[in-house]
Design an enzyme around this catalytic site. Structure first.
Site, PDB file in Angstrom:
ATOM      1  N   GLU A 136       0.865  -1.179   0.000  1.00 39.49           N
ATOM      2  CA  GLU A 136       0.000   0.000   0.000  1.00 39.49           C
ATOM      3  C   GLU A 136       0.904   1.232   0.000  1.00 39.49           C
ATOM      4  O   GLU A 136       1.813   1.321   0.837  1.00 39.49           O
ATOM      5  CB  GLU A 136      -0.874   0.018   1.247  1.00 39.49           C
ATOM      6  CG  GLU A 136      -1.870  -1.110   1.352  1.00 39.49           C
ATOM      7  CD  GLU A 136      -2.671  -1.017   2.640  1.00 39.49           C
ATOM      8  OE1 GLU A 136      -3.503  -0.098   2.761  1.00 39.49           O
ATOM      9  OE2 GLU A 136      -2.438  -1.847   3.539  1.00 39.49           O
ATOM     10  N   ARG A 175       5.147 -13.413   9.458  1.00 39.15           N
ATOM     11  CA  ARG A 175       5.707 -12.065   9.446  1.00 39.15           C
ATOM     12  C   ARG A 175       7.080 -12.066  10.109  1.00 39.15           C
ATOM     13  O   ARG A 175       7.387 -12.924  10.942  1.00 39.15           O
ATOM     14  CB  ARG A 175       4.812 -11.095  10.214  1.00 39.15           C
ATOM     15  CG  ARG A 175       3.522 -10.728   9.526  1.00 39.15           C
ATOM     16  CD  ARG A 175       2.667  -9.874  10.438  1.00 39.15           C
ATOM     17  NE  ARG A 175       3.304  -8.593  10.694  1.00 39.15           N
ATOM     18  CZ  ARG A 175       3.007  -7.474  10.043  1.00 39.15           C
ATOM     19  NH1 ARG A 175       2.090  -7.484   9.101  1.00 39.15           N
ATOM     20  NH2 ARG A 175       3.614  -6.347  10.335  1.00 39.15           N
ATOM     21  N   LYS A 223       2.821   2.115  10.773  1.00 41.77           N
ATOM     22  CA  LYS A 223       2.872   3.430  10.131  1.00 41.77           C
ATOM     23  C   LYS A 223       2.272   4.497  11.037  1.00 41.77           C
ATOM     24  O   LYS A 223       2.809   5.601  11.154  1.00 41.77           O
ATOM     25  CB  LYS A 223       2.126   3.370   8.795  1.00 41.77           C
ATOM     26  CG  LYS A 223       2.764   2.440   7.782  1.00 41.77           C
ATOM     27  CD  LYS A 223       1.823   2.108   6.632  1.00 41.77           C
ATOM     28  CE  LYS A 223       2.425   1.040   5.731  1.00 41.77           C
ATOM     29  NZ  LYS A 223       1.484   0.573   4.708  1.00 41.77           N
TER      30      LYS A 223
END
Length: 775
Positions: A271, A486, A496
């Site tokens: 993204e 992950r 973020k």
């Protein structure tokens, strides 16, 4: 009571009590294992031995087509399938024949039923493997990779018992080499680093088919080629556990192969609403690396479906980081490339009665136990008209959504496909006021690009059913979603939203502050991309989430910089030293090797004058025991000069602090060898040096049990120390941003982009050795 009975049943199969309890928590697995064990007991008429129990557990945990359970249990209980390789072959066979009746003759041939491997055959296969590698074995002795011998014997004797192969290898190697000598017990010496693809290596446990393990060293490319053995081949998507086969599947796969030519295709789909971090490095390596390892291609596809949070700087930064890590996309694409097609498919979903316009508010849709929408069964024509009205801007934000009619694995009902947003898009402008969601977009973009392996992290596992459902609902090519764990780091925050908070509060300068673990920050700090890729290789292609210590990443950095960062000398806290009997009328030119361990890599020149500067900590008037540097009656050598200096006089200021030293010098070979050699600079450049420590004090700054006050209250106030008047030798005068050096005895340093003509700024990348205080 039923739980106790099942627990007893599972431990009777050979599972530990802990493993049995874990299995009971998985409703689907425990039900299938209970059924398999019950059927096996009925066939055997007695208790189940541990070997059979292990195979039954393997069957229950790996079989997705429950229609084949009884068939396979019968083969295990009757001992026709009695090894792990046979079970793997059997599972592969039923996956490859999802709709066909089983041809037992073909099945048994493919699974090695009735095949007998004699000890003589094992002996001959191992002997042949040893003979092929005899010269190397005699040189490396027990440092040789014995797993290679077992692998070659296994390749010849597919159905042999793995333990028997291992025992035969051990016996024949012992006969050839004799007992282990002292040298055989020493650690294997390090070899010079070569290119990343050849030597980004980690030690992994290669699980042999019989459950035995052998240490092997595999590069990332080798690991990813190995993953190809687990993943489906292009066009064989239907063999994947959980893949939904429809009447259109085989024809769609045939068309897919005609378009791709059987090529592996992956994609990295970030993204564009923030900077990539260390976790993304694993995703980049996995997606691009898997394609590269299998002669395929990888798309860089921006998931630009939320214009509210997307900025141009993030698009360029993501492209830069992918290139910095050494990968080139086959093509850069955008979800917005396909907005017209995605809209047309949404209309088709409504026509098929599989999507509807809903007016529930966002807060009503949150959670996993929401009530069905009161608009779920509205007429198709009504939803078509309302969806068109959404596209024309007749609803306000949040007033209407398009939802798909399905229930996901985690119980979430009817995920949203489209929502209203009156925000211009960076590529399509004001053309759209409705934007698709990830749940709707991702699998369809994968289908459009004919992705073969859609690799994503484990949190998307709950969306696998919607991924398959949506492609099949539209009767289009359906790729396969594979999940992996992950990669996280202790002492770090990569969210973020939280990094924005750190920037806003002034805790860090920006997204590329070297104390962060964004990729731009790591580059600015001086981490080489090869080291990050090597770290990802050492972590490996794990399915479980991995949280690593930062010092393991730093070790990879040292490995790379030790071979690539030329040496220089710098002094952080300087002390002036005057050599009163300097051996020449003017300064001398000293040749310093760029890499002392390999002088073939060249030299650089530094001046040696009557005035030099040393580290203040390299002198003590009253040294403590064990201090080996400059002190009264204790001379030291100056690195690379061939001279030793001895203290004659200490010059102090009005406050009593030491301002300078006066020393004499002699040739190093003209007397007793000093206890230490120290670094120094002469006629130096002044520079700024930034020394970094961990940004957070606790391992898990986001864990409220560890840090009750929240991550902003866990900041290490000493995470940055700036030395404004450090001194460095003139050999670095022409250095450019991101050039890297080892400052002798101090650590590895990188030139910061803040540098300008006449003022170099250096970031300390890592110290020379791991800090023993780090846990």
């Amino acid at each position: 009571m039923a739980t106790l009975d099942s627990l007893s049943l599972f431990t009777g199969l050979g599972l530990s009590e802990q493993k049995a309890r874990e299995t009971l928590k998985n409703t689907a697995l425990s039900a299938q294992l209970r059924e398999a064990a019950t059927q096996a007991q009925q066939t055997l008429g007695s208790t189940i031995d541990k070997a059979t129990g292990t195979l039954l557990y393997g069957l229950a945990s790996r079989l997705r087509d429950t229609r084949r359970l009884s068939f396979l249990v019968s083969y295990i209980a009757s001992k026709k399938i009695h090894t792990e390789p046979q079970l793997s072959a059997a599972l592969e066979y039923v996956r490859s024949h999802p709709l066909d009746p089983i041809d037992t003759v073909d099945f048994e041939q493919e699974c090695g039923v009735g095949v007998i491997v004699t000890p003589e055959q094992i002996e001959e296969a191992v002997e042949a493997a040893i003979n092929r590698h005899r010269p190397q074995l005699l040189v490396e002795r027990y440092h040789f990779n014995m797993g290679l011998l077992m692998g070659e014997a296994r390749a010849v004797l597919k159905w042999a018992d793995g333990k028997m192969i291992k025992n035969e290898v051990d016996m024949q190697v012992l006969h050839l080499l004799g007992p282990k000598l002292e040298a055989d017990l020493e650690k294997k010496p390090k070899v010079a680093k070569a290119r990343l693809e050849e030597t980004d290596r980690r030690t992994v446990k290669d699980v042999m088919e019989n459950g035995e393990t052998a240490d092997q060293t595999l590069s990332l490319m080798e690991q990813l080629r190995g993953e190809a053995l687990k993943f489906h081949k292009p066009g064989e998507n239907y063999k994947t556990p959980g893949y939904v086969v429809t009447p259109h599947t085989m024809n769609l796969l045939k068309q897919h192969l005609e378009i791709t030519g059987g090529q592996v295709r992956t994609r990295f789909p970030p993204e564009p609403n923030g900077i990539l971090h260390i976790g993304h490095a694993k995703a980049i390596n996995f997606n691009f690396g898997y394609a590269k390892a299998n002669n395929g291609i990888c798309f860089l596809r921006f998931d630009d479906t939320n214009p509210e949070k997307e900025e141009a700087k993030f698009f360029s930064a993501i492209c830069d980081m992918v290139a910095w890590l050494g990968y080139t996309p086959y093509k850069v694409t955008y979800a917005s490339d396909y907005f017209d097609q995605l809209y047309a498919w949404a209309v088709e979903l409504i026509r098929r009665g599989l999507a509807y316009v809903c007016h529930q508010r966002v807060e009503e849709l949150k959670g996993h136990n929401t009530l069905p929408s009161p608009w779920r069964d509205r007429p198709t024509e009504e939803s078509l008209l309302l969806f068109e009205a959404m596209r024309k801007g007749k609803f306000s934000e949040g007033e209407a959504t398009l939802r798909m009619k399905l229930v996901m694995e985690d119980g979430k009902m009817d995920p949203v496909a489209y929502r209203v947003k009156y925000i211009p898009h960076h590529r399509t402008g004001d053309k759209w006021c409705i934007y698709p969601t990830y749940d709707y977009t991702h699998c369809l973009c994968d289908s459009i690009e004919h992705i073969t392996h859609s690799l994503c992290t484990k949190e998307f596992q709950a969306r696998r059913s919607s991924y398959f459902w949506l492609c099949n609902a539209l009767d289009i090519y359906c790729p396969v979603q594979w999940e992996y764990g992950r990669l996280n780091l202790h002492y770090a925050v990569v969210s973020k939203r939280k990094i924005l908070q750190l920037v806003a509060t002034g805790a860090v300068r920006d997204w590329d502050d070297p104390r962060l673990f964004t990729l731009t920050a790591l580059r600015r700090r001086g981490f080489p991309p090869e080291a990050i890729n090597s770290f990802c290789a050492r972590v490996g292609v794990t399915v479980a989430q991995t949280t690593m210590e930062p010092h393991l990443l730093e070790a990879c950095v040292r490995d790379v910089l030790n071979d690539t960062a030329p040496r220089a000398m710098a002094v952080l806290e300087s002390l002036r030293v005057i050599i009163t009997n300097f051996p020449a009328a003017k300064s001398l030119d000293i040749q310093v090797p760029n890499f002392p361990a390999d002088e073939t890599k060249g030299f650089h020149q530094v001046p040696f004058a009557p005035i030099v500067f040393i580290e203040r900590t390299d002198f003590k008037e009253e040294p403590e025991p064990g201090f080996k540097r400059l002190a009264w009656g204790q001379p030291v050598g100056l690195r690379h000069t061939g001279y030793v200096i001895e203290l004659q006089h200490v010059v102090k200021g009005p406050s009593g602090s030491v301002e300078s030293l006066e020393v004499t010098c002699r040739r190093a070979d003209a007397g007793e060898k000093p206890k230490a050699f120290i670094h120094w600079v002469s006629q130096p450049l002044m520079c700024e040096v930034r020394l970094y420590e961990r940004l957070f004090q606790h391992k898990n700054p986001e864990d409220p049990t560890e840090v009750p006050g929240g991550f902003l209250g866990d900041l290490n106030l000493a995470s940055l120390h700036v030395v404004e008047a450090a001194l460095v030798d003139c050999s670095v005068a022409l250095a450019k941003p991101f050039d890297k050096f080892q400052f002798e005895r101090l650590g590895y340093f990188s030139v910061d982009p803040d540098s300008h003509q006449g003022k170099l700024v250096f970031n300390r990348t890592v110290t020379l050795k791991e800090d023993p205080g780090k846990v």
